[in-house]
Motif scaffolding. Structure first.
Motif, mmCIF file in Angstrom:
data_model
loop_
_atom_site.group_PDB
_atom_site.id
_atom_site.type_symbol
_atom_site.label_atom_id
_atom_site.label_comp_id
_atom_site.label_asym_id
_atom_site.label_seq_id
_atom_site.Cartn_x
_atom_site.Cartn_y
_atom_site.Cartn_z
ATOM 1 N N VAL A 185 0.861 -1.185 0.000
ATOM 2 C CA VAL A 185 0.000 0.000 0.000
ATOM 3 C C VAL A 185 0.893 1.230 0.000
ATOM 4 C CG1 VAL A 185 -1.738 1.307 1.272
ATOM 5 C CG2 VAL A 185 -1.843 -1.191 1.237
ATOM 6 N N ASP A 186 0.728 2.089 -0.979
ATOM 7 C CA ASP A 186 1.555 3.289 -1.079
ATOM 8 C C ASP A 186 0.744 4.385 -1.768
ATOM 9 O OD1 ASP A 186 4.785 3.847 -0.805
ATOM 10 O OD2 ASP A 186 3.833 5.118 -2.312
ATOM 11 N N PRO A 187 0.926 5.654 -1.340
ATOM 12 C CA PRO A 187 0.144 6.730 -1.954
ATOM 13 C C PRO A 187 0.654 7.168 -3.324
ATOM 14 C CG PRO A 187 1.564 7.599 -0.227
ATOM 15 C CD PRO A 187 1.676 6.111 -0.159
ATOM 16 N N SER A 188 1.858 6.748 -3.718
ATOM 17 C CA SER A 188 2.474 7.228 -4.947
ATOM 18 C C SER A 188 2.233 6.300 -6.130
ATOM 19 C CB SER A 188 3.982 7.398 -4.745
ATOM 20 O OG SER A 188 4.638 7.612 -5.981
ATOM 21 N N PRO A 189 1.543 6.771 -7.174
ATOM 22 C CA PRO A 189 1.361 5.949 -8.374
ATOM 23 C C PRO A 189 2.693 5.601 -9.031
ATOM 24 C CG PRO A 189 -0.154 7.814 -8.378
ATOM 25 C CD PRO A 189 0.828 8.058 -7.278
ATOM 26 N N ASN A 190 3.646 6.526 -8.992
ATOM 27 C CA ASN A 190 4.949 6.266 -9.601
ATOM 28 C C ASN A 190 5.677 5.134 -8.884
ATOM 29 O OD1 ASN A 190 4.596 8.267 -11.515
ATOM 30 N ND2 ASN A 190 5.631 9.834 -10.288
ATOM 31 N N ALA A 191 5.590 5.144 -7.550
ATOM 32 C CA ALA A 191 6.224 4.080 -6.785
ATOM 33 C C ALA A 191 5.577 2.734 -7.079
ATOM 34 C CB ALA A 191 6.139 4.384 -5.293
ATOM 35 N N LEU A 192 4.262 2.714 -7.205
ATOM 36 C CA LEU A 192 3.563 1.468 -7.490
ATOM 37 C C LEU A 192 3.873 0.963 -8.898
ATOM 38 C CD1 LEU A 192 0.120 2.228 -5.821
ATOM 39 C CD2 LEU A 192 1.938 0.736 -4.964
ATOM 40 N N PHE A 193 4.079 1.872 -9.821
ATOM 41 C CA PHE A 193 4.486 1.465 -11.170
ATOM 42 C C PHE A 193 5.872 0.830 -11.127
ATOM 43 C CE2 PHE A 193 6.718 2.365 -15.168
ATOM 44 C CZ PHE A 193 5.874 1.718 -16.065
ATOM 45 N N ALA A 194 6.775 1.440 -10.361
ATOM 46 C CA ALA A 194 8.119 0.882 -10.216
ATOM 47 C C ALA A 194 8.065 -0.478 -9.523
ATOM 48 C CB ALA A 194 9.002 1.849 -9.434
ATOM 49 N N LEU A 195 7.158 -0.622 -8.562
ATOM 50 C CA LEU A 195 6.967 -1.905 -7.879
ATOM 51 C C LEU A 195 6.551 -2.980 -8.878
ATOM 52 C CD1 LEU A 195 6.388 -3.741 -5.339
ATOM 53 C CD2 LEU A 195 4.074 -2.774 -5.396
#
Length: 251
Positions: free
Chosen positions: A62-72
């Motif tokens: 769970v993370d608020p950043s779409p960019n971080a989730l894309f990198a994940l």
């Protein structure tokens, strides 16, 4: 490919990985399942989630950043564990808008409490996400480590500011909103109904030793890793650690 679960892989996370690996082994035996359900709050691009998935566990980040989730998503695919890693946009405050209560064997709360508006609420939510006998792993910035680092850099006013500020904040240029003592983190866990099982100091020496010393001296990296591991459990060194790692369990 280097394995982040090996102590040699990283001075910055070696102690945490060793503690997590032991906790996972215990939980697997207790649960009678090889695959655990893991929740990583604020897990970003998957620094912890992907290696955990490589061990065969299912991880929700769970993370608020779409960019971080894309990198994940990209990191999980490259590691061949896309089927075991799920990313959802959200935060610790509204955790149960996106995940279920009481559904996880292990919850990670790493690098979150320093920045949220209400750390106590975040810990309570993390605790409520645990199954019975589940484990919460908290990793947060240590107050003493910041004071020591500013003093050794010659910034004595900032060191004193961090020491006296209720949030452990040393000034306008400080990127960290809040820091903790081991006692404060343990109290947050206790207030959330959890029992603290272990406290470790992380990066007690690593951030203070010039990199050239580690790189130039044969065997220095291994020796420093061994020193970090030896000091991590000793309460005397918790007060000067850059980070503090607390494990707590739900009854």
């Amino acid at each position: 490919m280097s394995d982040p679960l090996r102590p040699r892989a990283s001075l910055r996370t070696a102690v945490v990985w060793e503690v997590l690996r032991d906790a996972l082994d215990r939980r697997v035996k207790a649960a009678g399942r090889d695959t655990l359900e893991v929740l990583d709050t604020g897990g970003g691009s998957g620094k912890f989630a992907v290696p955990l998935a490589r061990l065969g566990h299912r991880v929700t980040v769970v993370d608020p950043s779409p960019n971080a989730l894309f990198a994940l998503e990209r990191r999980a695919a490259e590691a061949g564990v896309a089927d075991l890693v799920r990313g959802v946009q959200g935060d610790a405050h509204g955790l149960f808008d996106v995940v279920e209560r009481g559904g996880y064997d292990l919850v990670l709360c790493h690098g979150v409490l320093e920045y949220v508006e209400d750390p106590a609420e975040s810990v309570r939510n993390a605790a409520a996400a645990l199954r019975p006998a589940g484990t919460l792993s908290m990793l947060a910035a240590g107050l003493g480590g910041a004071v020591l680092a500013r003093a050794l850099a010659g910034h004595f006013t900032e060191a004193r500011q961090a020491l006296t500020d209720p949030a452990g904040h040393w000034g306008a240029g400080d990127p960290v909103t809040r820091r903790f003592t081991a006692e404060q983190l343990s109290a947050l866990a206790g207030d959330a109904g959890l029992e603290v099982s272990a406290v470790h100091g992380v990066r007690v020496f690593a951030d203070l030793v010039p990199g050239v010393l580690v790189d130039a001296e044969p065997g220095a990296l291994d020796a420093l890793l061994a020193l970090e591991a030896a000091a991590a459990e000793l309460p005397a060194f918790h007060s000067v650690a850059t980070q503090l790692h607390v494990l707590a369990e739900r009854g």
